[in-house]
Design a protein around this motif. Structure first.
Motif, PDB file in Angstrom:
ATOM      1  N   ALA A  23     -10.716   1.763 -34.531  1.00  0.00           N
ATOM      2  CA  ALA A  23     -10.508   1.829 -35.808  1.00  0.00           C
ATOM      3  C   ALA A  23     -11.516   1.440 -36.760  1.00  0.00           C
ATOM      4  O   ALA A  23     -12.363   0.652 -36.321  1.00  0.00           O
ATOM      5  N   SER A  24     -11.454   2.017 -37.662  1.00  0.00           N
ATOM      6  CA  SER A  24     -12.773   1.700 -38.691  1.00  0.00           C
ATOM      7  C   SER A  24     -12.131   1.872 -40.308  1.00  0.00           C
ATOM      8  O   SER A  24     -11.020   2.612 -40.629  1.00  0.00           O
ATOM      9  N   GLY A  25     -12.670   1.181 -41.106  1.00  0.00           N
ATOM     10  CA  GLY A  25     -12.320   1.070 -42.392  1.00  0.00           C
ATOM     11  C   GLY A  25     -11.535   0.104 -42.796  1.00  0.00           C
ATOM     12  O   GLY A  25     -11.323  -0.378 -44.029  1.00  0.00           O
ATOM     13  N   ARG A  26     -10.651  -0.682 -41.826  1.00  0.00           N
ATOM     14  CA  ARG A  26     -10.109  -1.847 -42.017  1.00  0.00           C
ATOM     15  C   ARG A  26      -9.802  -2.503 -40.705  1.00  0.00           C
ATOM     16  O   ARG A  26      -9.786  -1.680 -39.657  1.00  0.00           O
ATOM     17  N   THR A  27      -9.607  -3.777 -40.584  1.00  0.00           N
ATOM     18  CA  THR A  27      -9.046  -4.437 -39.445  1.00  0.00           C
ATOM     19  C   THR A  27      -7.695  -4.142 -39.095  1.00  0.00           C
ATOM     20  O   THR A  27      -6.861  -4.000 -40.192  1.00  0.00           O
ATOM     21  N   PHE A  28      -7.292  -4.092 -37.841  1.00  0.00           N
ATOM     22  CA  PHE A  28      -5.793  -3.843 -37.601  1.00  0.00           C
ATOM     23  C   PHE A  28      -5.360  -4.978 -36.958  1.00  0.00           C
ATOM     24  O   PHE A  28      -4.401  -4.831 -35.905  1.00  0.00           O
ATOM     25  N   SER A  29      -6.237  -6.099 -36.587  1.00  0.00           N
ATOM     26  CA  SER A  29      -5.890  -7.366 -35.785  1.00  0.00           C
ATOM     27  C   SER A  29      -4.682  -7.995 -36.319  1.00  0.00           C
ATOM     28  O   SER A  29      -4.135  -8.612 -35.316  1.00  0.00           O
ATOM     29  N   ALA A  74     -11.412  -8.083 -31.418  1.00  0.00           N
ATOM     30  CA  ALA A  74     -12.833  -8.297 -31.649  1.00  0.00           C
ATOM     31  C   ALA A  74     -13.554  -6.935 -32.087  1.00  0.00           C
ATOM     32  O   ALA A  74     -14.284  -6.643 -32.612  1.00  0.00           O
ATOM     33  N   LYS A  75     -13.019  -6.044 -31.217  1.00  0.00           N
ATOM     34  CA  LYS A  75     -13.530  -4.650 -31.247  1.00  0.00           C
ATOM     35  C   LYS A  75     -12.915  -3.708 -32.200  1.00  0.00           C
ATOM     36  O   LYS A  75     -13.030  -2.305 -32.311  1.00  0.00           O
ATOM     37  N   ASN A  76     -11.743  -4.123 -32.615  1.00  0.00           N
ATOM     38  CA  ASN A  76     -10.998  -3.411 -33.558  1.00  0.00           C
ATOM     39  C   ASN A  76     -10.219  -1.955 -32.741  1.00  0.00           C
ATOM     40  O   ASN A  76     -10.230  -1.109 -33.318  1.00  0.00           O
ATOM     41  N   THR A  77     -10.207  -2.300 -31.474  1.00  0.00           N
ATOM     42  CA  THR A  77      -9.810  -1.168 -30.571  1.00  0.00           C
ATOM     43  C   THR A  77      -8.538  -1.465 -29.641  1.00  0.00           C
ATOM     44  O   THR A  77      -8.535  -2.679 -29.198  1.00  0.00           O
ATOM     45  N   ASN A  78      -7.773  -0.586 -29.250  1.00  0.00           N
ATOM     46  CA  ASN A  78      -6.848  -0.458 -28.319  1.00  0.00           C
ATOM     47  C   ASN A  78      -6.696   0.527 -27.226  1.00  0.00           C
ATOM     48  O   ASN A  78      -7.518   1.341 -27.441  1.00  0.00           O
ATOM     49  N   TYR A  79      -6.378   0.195 -26.081  1.00  0.00           N
ATOM     50  CA  TYR A  79      -6.549   1.113 -25.163  1.00  0.00           C
ATOM     51  C   TYR A  79      -4.989   1.273 -24.370  1.00  0.00           C
ATOM     52  O   TYR A  79      -4.237   0.588 -24.651  1.00  0.00           O
ATOM     53  N   LEU A  80      -5.255   2.724 -23.866  1.00  0.00           N
ATOM     54  CA  LEU A  80      -4.052   2.919 -22.977  1.00  0.00           C
ATOM     55  C   LEU A  80      -4.422   3.377 -21.684  1.00  0.00           C
ATOM     56  O   LEU A  80      -5.124   4.555 -21.429  1.00  0.00           O
TER      57      LEU A  80
END
Length: 122
Positions: A23-29, A74-80
């Protein structure tokens, strides 16, 4: 705001892939993150979701026990992580973000990525 899905590709049945959603542009935490898929000629369907903290995960029955969703706030990333792939898993996979911290069934998602193609050969 952008959700960038990646990691798709061609894999043989029984193989594995790991999709990422950056994700970029905002945080989705503080947001539920989800994965959906759409196979050719079919409607988009829910695959998996994860709560804001990563403490709760949810799966469609068709992928339960084979797919694992996770996130790194912390990386604003999720995984599958997709194991034991089947030809019927072939689809475009989309990541999405909801405006809630906790998942509920039927949750509306406000942000969508562009999709990444997963093809499973038999």
């Amino acid at each position: 705001v952008q959700l960038q899905a990646s990691g798709g590709g061609l894999v043989q049945a029984g193989g594995s892939l790991r999709l990422s959603c950056a994700a970029s542009g905002r945080t989705f935490s503080n947001n539920v993150m989800g994965w959906f898929r759409q196979a050719p000629g079919k409607e988009r369907e829910f695959v998996a979701a994860i709560s804001w903290s990563g403490g709760s995960t949810y799966y469609a029955d068709s992928v339960k026990g084979r797919f694992t969703i996770s996130r790194d706030n912390a990386k604003n990333t999720n995984y599958l992580r997709m194991n034991s792939l089947k030809p019927e898993d072939t689809a475009v996979y989309y990541c999405a973000a909801a405006l809630r911290r906790e998942h509920i069934w039927g949750l509306e998602y406000a942000y969508w990525g562009q999709g990444t193609l997963v093809t499973v050969s038999s």
